[in-house]
Write a protein that holds these residues in place. Structure first.
Motif, PDB file in Angstrom:
ATOM      1  N   ALA A  81       1.048   4.134  -2.881  1.00 61.16           N
ATOM      2  CA  ALA A  81       0.813   5.553  -2.596  1.00 61.16           C
ATOM      3  C   ALA A  81       2.007   6.395  -3.048  1.00 61.16           C
ATOM      4  O   ALA A  81       1.841   7.473  -3.613  1.00 61.16           O
ATOM      5  CB  ALA A  81       0.559   5.748  -1.109  1.00 61.16           C
ATOM      6  N   ALA A  82       3.215   5.899  -2.819  1.00 59.75           N
ATOM      7  CA  ALA A  82       4.409   6.635  -3.248  1.00 59.75           C
ATOM      8  C   ALA A  82       4.464   6.695  -4.769  1.00 59.75           C
ATOM      9  O   ALA A  82       4.890   7.702  -5.339  1.00 59.75           O
ATOM     10  CB  ALA A  82       5.663   5.967  -2.695  1.00 59.75           C
ATOM     11  N   ASP A  83       4.024   5.634  -5.420  1.00 57.45           N
ATOM     12  CA  ASP A  83       4.006   5.602  -6.879  1.00 57.45           C
ATOM     13  C   ASP A  83       3.019   6.640  -7.412  1.00 57.45           C
ATOM     14  O   ASP A  83       3.288   7.327  -8.404  1.00 57.45           O
ATOM     15  CB  ASP A  83       3.631   4.199  -7.347  1.00 57.45           C
ATOM     16  CG  ASP A  83       4.162   3.905  -8.731  1.00 57.45           C
ATOM     17  OD1 ASP A  83       5.153   4.563  -9.125  1.00 57.45           O
ATOM     18  OD2 ASP A  83       3.601   3.042  -9.411  1.00 57.45           O
ATOM     19  N   ASP A 119       0.824  -1.204   0.000  1.00 54.42           N
ATOM     20  CA  ASP A 119       0.000   0.000   0.000  1.00 54.42           C
ATOM     21  C   ASP A 119       0.860   1.256   0.000  1.00 54.42           C
ATOM     22  O   ASP A 119       0.588   2.220  -0.720  1.00 54.42           O
ATOM     23  CB  ASP A 119      -0.931   0.012   1.217  1.00 54.42           C
ATOM     24  CG  ASP A 119      -1.971  -1.104   1.166  1.00 54.42           C
ATOM     25  OD1 ASP A 119      -2.180  -1.664   0.070  1.00 54.42           O
ATOM     26  OD2 ASP A 119      -2.546  -1.405   2.229  1.00 54.42           O
ATOM     27  N   VAL A 120       1.919   1.254   0.812  1.00 56.96           N
ATOM     28  CA  VAL A 120       2.815   2.419   0.879  1.00 56.96           C
ATOM     29  C   VAL A 120       3.503   2.620  -0.466  1.00 56.96           C
ATOM     30  O   VAL A 120       3.631   3.748  -0.951  1.00 56.96           O
ATOM     31  CB  VAL A 120       3.844   2.235   2.017  1.00 56.96           C
ATOM     32  CG1 VAL A 120       4.941   3.278   1.938  1.00 56.96           C
ATOM     33  CG2 VAL A 120       3.155   2.292   3.367  1.00 56.96           C
ATOM     34  N   ALA A 121       3.949   1.525  -1.087  1.00 54.27           N
ATOM     35  CA  ALA A 121       4.620   1.641  -2.379  1.00 54.27           C
ATOM     36  C   ALA A 121       3.656   2.169  -3.441  1.00 54.27           C
ATOM     37  O   ALA A 121       4.030   2.999  -4.278  1.00 54.27           O
ATOM     38  CB  ALA A 121       5.178   0.291  -2.809  1.00 54.27           C
ATOM     39  N   ARG A 133       2.144   9.406  -5.871  1.00 52.90           N
ATOM     40  CA  ARG A 133       2.706  10.746  -5.629  1.00 52.90           C
ATOM     41  C   ARG A 133       3.777  11.094  -6.647  1.00 52.90           C
ATOM     42  O   ARG A 133       3.951  12.238  -7.014  1.00 52.90           O
ATOM     43  CB  ARG A 133       3.300  10.816  -4.227  1.00 52.90           C
ATOM     44  CG  ARG A 133       2.270  11.187  -3.195  1.00 52.90           C
ATOM     45  CD  ARG A 133       2.898  11.372  -1.870  1.00 52.90           C
ATOM     46  NE  ARG A 133       2.619  10.121  -1.161  1.00 52.90           N
ATOM     47  CZ  ARG A 133       3.267   9.676  -0.122  1.00 52.90           C
ATOM     48  NH1 ARG A 133       4.264  10.352   0.355  1.00 52.90           N
ATOM     49  NH2 ARG A 133       2.953   8.560   0.451  1.00 52.90           N
ATOM     50  N   SER A 134       4.516  10.111  -7.112  1.00 54.86           N
ATOM     51  CA  SER A 134       5.594  10.407  -8.054  1.00 54.86           C
ATOM     52  C   SER A 134       5.051  10.757  -9.439  1.00 54.86           C
ATOM     53  O   SER A 134       5.735  11.370 -10.234  1.00 54.86           O
ATOM     54  CB  SER A 134       6.544   9.204  -8.161  1.00 54.86           C
ATOM     55  OG  SER A 134       5.877   8.110  -8.758  1.00 54.86           O
ATOM     56  N   HIS A 135       3.795  10.402  -9.733  1.00 52.62           N
ATOM     57  CA  HIS A 135       3.208  10.723 -11.031  1.00 52.62           C
ATOM     58  C   HIS A 135       2.520  12.088 -11.056  1.00 52.62           C
ATOM     59  O   HIS A 135       2.072  12.529 -12.100  1.00 52.62           O
ATOM     60  CB  HIS A 135       2.200   9.642 -11.443  1.00 52.62           C
ATOM     61  CG  HIS A 135       2.851   8.337 -11.751  1.00 52.62           C
ATOM     62  ND1 HIS A 135       3.907   8.214 -12.622  1.00 52.62           N
ATOM     63  CD2 HIS A 135       2.607   7.083 -11.301  1.00 52.62           C
ATOM     64  CE1 HIS A 135       4.282   6.953 -12.696  1.00 52.62           C
ATOM     65  NE2 HIS A 135       3.511   6.239 -11.891  1.00 52.62           N
ATOM     66  N   ARG A 136       2.426  12.770  -9.939  1.00 53.65           N
ATOM     67  CA  ARG A 136       1.858  14.121  -9.913  1.00 53.65           C
ATOM     68  C   ARG A 136       2.811  15.085 -10.599  1.00 53.65           C
ATOM     69  O   ARG A 136       4.007  14.854 -10.702  1.00 53.65           O
ATOM     70  CB  ARG A 136       1.658  14.597  -8.471  1.00 53.65           C
ATOM     71  CG  ARG A 136       0.560  13.880  -7.759  1.00 53.65           C
ATOM     72  CD  ARG A 136       0.383  14.521  -6.413  1.00 53.65           C
ATOM     73  NE  ARG A 136      -0.367  13.636  -5.529  1.00 53.65           N
ATOM     74  CZ  ARG A 136      -0.351  13.718  -4.224  1.00 53.65           C
ATOM     75  NH1 ARG A 136       0.385  14.630  -3.639  1.00 53.65           N
ATOM     76  NH2 ARG A 136      -1.053  12.892  -3.505  1.00 53.65           N
TER      77      ARG A 136
END
Length: 143
Positions: free
Chosen positions: A110-112, A106-108, A114-117
């Motif tokens: 969510a981080a993924d 789940d954390v990975a 955020r990196s596409h914003r």
């Protein structure tokens, strides 16, 4: 035994042995093989003595402490009784690890996301203020 050596290394070892032992090399090889046979015979005798004392058939692999206890000292019921509490603990740890793996997934994710914003530009910085006072003079001839 020599799986990790290539032919050049084996040849170099033979040449080194020939240089060290010279004409005595066949005698040294014979003594080494005789010692190896003696060690095997001693291990076989110790195994047979232990088998005779315990009244069971023991192989050299059975002398490992875990295998020895499992085969000769514990019955299947006793082994199952010993494993039962540990099996529950094993299942608990396994389920906890599966939960941690899910949380990390789940954390990975969510981080993924955020990196596409689209990145926000960094805030503008102002240059540092100039020092107050008269400008410093330098002596060009000084070294």
């Amino acid at each position: 035994m020599f799986d990790n050596l290539n032919w050049w290394e084996i040849g170099a070892l033979l040449m080194l042995a020939l240089l060290i032992f010279g004409e005595r090399l066949p005698k040294v090889i014979g003594d080494g093989l005789r010692m190896l046979r003696g060690l095997r015979a001693m291990a076989q005798n110790a195994t047979s003595d232990l088998s005779r004392e315990l009244g069971t058939d023991i192989q050299l692999q059975d002398l490992h402490p875990k295998a020895f206890i499992r085969k000769h000292l514990l019955s299947e019921d006793e082994e199952a009784a010993l494993r039962k509490p540990l099996q529950g603990l094993f299942e608990d740890v396994k389920s906890d690890l599966n939960g941690v793996k899910a949380d990390l997934g789940d954390v990975a994710a969510a981080a993924d996301l955020r990196s596409h914003r689209t990145p926000t530009p960094p805030p503008a910085t102002t240059p540092p203020p100039a020092p107050a006072g008269p400008p410093a003079t330098f002596d060009i001839d000084a070294t």
